[in-house]
Design a protein around this motif. Structure first.
Motif, PDB file in Angstrom:
ATOM      1  N   ILE A 142     -44.484 -37.245 -23.206  1.00 14.44           N
ATOM      2  CA  ILE A 142     -44.512 -36.059 -24.058  1.00 14.44           C
ATOM      3  C   ILE A 142     -43.640 -34.989 -23.408  1.00 14.44           C
ATOM      4  CG2 ILE A 142     -45.966 -34.327 -25.181  1.00 14.44           C
ATOM      5  CD1 ILE A 142     -46.561 -37.289 -25.962  1.00 14.44           C
ATOM      6  N   VAL A 143     -42.695 -34.453 -24.155  1.00 11.22           N
ATOM      7  CA  VAL A 143     -41.827 -33.392 -23.645  1.00 11.22           C
ATOM      8  C   VAL A 143     -42.608 -32.077 -23.713  1.00 11.22           C
ATOM      9  CG1 VAL A 143     -39.677 -32.118 -24.014  1.00 11.22           C
ATOM     10  CG2 VAL A 143     -39.740 -34.604 -24.363  1.00 11.22           C
ATOM     11  N   THR A 144     -42.722 -31.406 -22.576  1.00 12.42           N
ATOM     12  CA  THR A 144     -43.434 -30.124 -22.542  1.00 12.42           C
ATOM     13  C   THR A 144     -42.485 -28.950 -22.670  1.00 12.42           C
ATOM     14  OG1 THR A 144     -43.393 -30.124 -20.123  1.00 12.42           O
ATOM     15  CG2 THR A 144     -45.350 -31.050 -21.201  1.00 12.42           C
ATOM     16  N   ARG A 145     -41.254 -29.113 -22.187  1.00 13.41           N
ATOM     17  CA  ARG A 145     -40.213 -28.105 -22.381  1.00 13.41           C
ATOM     18  C   ARG A 145     -38.879 -28.710 -21.987  1.00 13.41           C
ATOM     19  NH1 ARG A 145     -39.442 -24.379 -17.522  1.00 13.41           N
ATOM     20  NH2 ARG A 145     -40.534 -25.469 -15.868  1.00 13.41           N
ATOM     21  N   THR A 146     -37.836 -28.209 -22.594  1.00 12.66           N
ATOM     22  CA  THR A 146     -36.484 -28.681 -22.292  1.00 12.66           C
ATOM     23  C   THR A 146     -35.867 -27.743 -21.266  1.00 12.66           C
ATOM     24  OG1 THR A 146     -36.256 -29.612 -24.498  1.00 12.66           O
ATOM     25  CG2 THR A 146     -34.218 -29.196 -23.275  1.00 12.66           C
ATOM     26  N   ILE A 147     -35.452 -28.286 -20.160  1.00 11.38           N
ATOM     27  CA  ILE A 147     -34.850 -27.495 -19.089  1.00 11.38           C
ATOM     28  C   ILE A 147     -33.365 -27.298 -19.347  1.00 11.38           C
ATOM     29  CG2 ILE A 147     -34.476 -27.318 -16.598  1.00 11.38           C
ATOM     30  CD1 ILE A 147     -37.490 -27.320 -17.605  1.00 11.38           C
ATOM     31  N   LYS A 148     -32.690 -28.364 -19.772  1.00 13.25           N
ATOM     32  CA  LYS A 148     -31.255 -28.269 -20.035  1.00 13.25           C
ATOM     33  C   LYS A 148     -30.880 -29.248 -21.127  1.00 13.25           C
ATOM     34  CE  LYS A 148     -26.723 -28.576 -17.859  1.00 13.25           C
ATOM     35  NZ  LYS A 148     -25.971 -28.791 -16.632  1.00 13.25           N
ATOM     36  N   SER A 149     -30.083 -28.779 -22.038  1.00  9.28           N
ATOM     37  CA  SER A 149     -29.531 -29.625 -23.085  1.00  9.28           C
ATOM     38  C   SER A 149     -28.128 -29.106 -23.353  1.00  9.28           C
ATOM     39  CB  SER A 149     -30.391 -29.534 -24.357  1.00  9.28           C
ATOM     40  OG  SER A 149     -29.803 -30.298 -25.380  1.00  9.28           O
ATOM     41  N   SER A 150     -27.133 -29.876 -22.965  1.00  8.98           N
ATOM     42  CA  SER A 150     -25.759 -29.394 -23.100  1.00  8.98           C
ATOM     43  C   SER A 150     -24.805 -30.561 -23.250  1.00  8.98           C
ATOM     44  CB  SER A 150     -25.377 -28.554 -21.876  1.00  8.98           C
ATOM     45  OG  SER A 150     -25.357 -29.369 -20.709  1.00  8.98           O
TER      46      SER A 150
END
Length: 163
Positions: A142-150
């Motif tokens: 389960i993804v709790t938060r996205t740190i980096k998406s680029s």
């Protein structure tokens, strides 16, 4: 850069389009540091050669709706082409699966699914298992938060090794 016939100006154009999407002729030419007409001609050439697949918006999903994002690793029982094809066809038919990467090593696939709820995600997994796709095992995260998406820095990606 020579491998694909691209020069530094082409990379600047591609980087600008990657970062900002569609730009006016004038703005793209400013970023690429060339005049507008040759810049637009280069952009047309890059599109025709397939270097630009499309233009997309980075939509703030969290401002639109609540959702659950889940990463799933999947290993198939058998590794024949027909097994991979059947699994990949299932993936292509389900909009909730937003990314699928085939991998070498311990797992065959890594998926990213975005669903309205964990219950709907569970329904997706049940449909996947009911489809008898030859799944040996899977793990969900389960993804709790996205740190980096680029996107990658194109200039660094095409730079010669060792510089």
């Amino acid at each position: 850069m020579k491998r694909f016939g691209l020069d530094a100006t082409d990379i600047r154009i591609l980087s600008a389009v990657q970062q900002y999407g569609q730009l006016s002729k004038t703005r793209l030419a400013e970023i690429a540091n060339i005049s507008a007409t040759p810049c637009w001609a280069r952009l047309d050439r890059l599109k025709a050669a397939g270097f630009i697949r499309g233009y997309h918006a980075d939509v703030a999903l969290e401002q639109i709706a609540d959702f659950s994002q889940v990463i799933v690793t999947i290993s198939l029982t058998s590794h024949r082409k027909s097994n991979f094809d059947r699994f990949e066809q299932f993936v292509m038919q389900h909009d909730e699966i937003t990314e699928c990467t085939a991998t070498g090593g311990g797992m065959d696939y890594v998926l990213k699914a975005i669903c309205p709820s964990l219950k709907s995600f569970q329904g997706l997994m049940e449909a996947m298992l009911d489809a008898e796709l030859g799944i040996d095992r899977y793990m969900t995260y389960i993804v709790t938060r996205t740190i980096k998406s680029s996107q990658p820095n194109l200039a660094k990606l095409v730079a010669k090794q060792g510089n």
